[in-house]
Design an enzyme around this catalytic site. Sequence first.
Site, short mmCIF file in Angstrom:
data_model
loop_
_atom_site.label_atom_id
_atom_site.label_comp_id
_atom_site.label_asym_id
_atom_site.label_seq_id
_atom_site.Cartn_x
_atom_site.Cartn_y
_atom_site.Cartn_z
N GLU A 1 9.79 1.34 10.80
CA GLU A 1 10.82 2.34 10.58
C GLU A 1 10.15 3.70 10.69
OE1 GLU A 1 13.35 4.39 7.08
OE2 GLU A 1 13.05 2.23 6.84
N LYS B 1 0.85 -1.18 0.00
CA LYS B 1 0.00 0.00 0.00
C LYS B 1 0.89 1.24 0.00
CE LYS B 1 -2.86 2.96 2.84
NZ LYS B 1 -1.94 4.10 2.56
N GLU C 1 10.77 16.52 15.06
CA GLU C 1 11.27 16.24 13.71
C GLU C 1 10.62 17.21 12.74
OE1 GLU C 1 11.79 12.47 10.67
OE2 GLU C 1 10.01 12.55 11.93
N CYS D 1 13.80 10.68 6.53
CA CYS D 1 13.80 10.25 7.93
C CYS D 1 15.21 10.24 8.51
CB CYS D 1 13.17 8.86 8.05
SG CYS D 1 14.00 7.56 7.10
#
Length: 498
Positions: A254, A176, A386, A288
Amino acid sequence: MGAPFSIPPPVPRMWIAGALVSATGQAPVLNPATLTPVTTAPLATCDDLDRAVDGARAAQPGWANRSFTDRAATLGRMADVLIAHVEELAWLTTLEQGKPLTAARGEVMRAAGAMREIAGIEIPRQTIRSDATGRVDLIYRPLGVIGAITPWNVPLILAAPKIASALYAGNAVILKPAPTTPLASLRMGELWAQEIASDDLPPGLVSILSGGNDLGTWMTAHAGIDKISFTGSVESGKKVMAASAGTLKRVTLELGGNDPAILLDDVDIPSIVPALFGGAFGLSGQLCMGIKRLYASASIYEDVVAAMTAAAKAAVVGDGTDPDVTVGPVQNEAQYRRVLDLIEDTRRQPGVRITAGGRASERTGYFIEPTIVADIAEGTRIVDEEQFGPVLPILKYDTVDEAVHRANASEFGLGASVWTQDVARGAEIAARLEAGYTWVNSHVGTTRDLPFGGIKQSGIGRQGHFIGVTSDMEPQVIVIPAAGTADESRIQALEFSE
């Protein structure tokens, strides 16, 4: 520049249980550089997912019976297809994601390379003990069906290795992609369906479905899916983990990072600034493992701020289809608004300097000028959270011990780096950083023969390497009694976990 492929591209089809299918429901996919639709993408239904799972469960046992060598050969053919269509896939990636076309080409090539790297990992049959009483072996068995859920920043480089790892381990896989960037992933499935023989890639073994968050919810709850391999935000990862508990699915997560880079006082600033800038502002900061916090020794602090400011001001912001552009847009409106909110919060902090950027571009699209923030410290959102956008805070430190302590004082632990002319010292400091992946004199970049993942709230498990592939499998212990010479020679010949 002229478009190398049709604009708008044709509406892609989903690959479900061996068939390429359209859907009644469609959703527009926006180009973040122009805010106009690229095309529409199909919206999978719950019935579509059921068909994909049924096809996967039917195809998987026969696939699991094939050798690692045979499965690796199929992965090689899949990688060849990506390379043969690099221009088309890169163009779609740029249109839907926004990144410069050069970066999109690199993503396609790295996706193909990652599939080959995974196909070269050995999963041997391991002997735990062998003595007069017999032998104890450890083998690894496929899990069954793996659901892969990928984000919008690097769609293909995250999808291809998940698919490769699942298949190489003997599983079936259902992908997906993110709802804002499904096009290149769907086209990848169409190409595989059209160009790889069913004898090599059995129908149903791979399905690629597009849809919204509800599709991800259905996947995590589906009893026919044995594991979820997810890459995305921390909050979404927590939801995946909670939803998977009902069926005791295995999970690999992750998640986000707030990666620090520490510059020691002996660095040669001009020579490292290009790598620092690329590590922080590549993909418009939407990576990331990218640099999110830059720590500079007090003795070089102002020089670092000046050099990074100059690099930010020199960057060319614009549509990724323009070959001169180096920084594209933020991918979607929600993230664009969030990054601008972080910048405004930073602007309100006393004593803070915004030395470059600090505002949205005047052009149409989700563009934010590369932003450098100086004289900032922990306890502010721009440092503690972040950013996932083109914003970099630069922090001053006095001692290396202080820098390591501050770098580690985060709920995240994905990546980190140390920059110095004393490589041995850099390696010692890197080993003290609380992160799943650390670099000396570089930041960003990995290959799939190495295990990648985070600690703390940056994730669970690893992808790539023996560690990652066997996380798509279950260990099994086989206790074998002492045998005659003929039987023993047959046992010794068992080298792989099939």
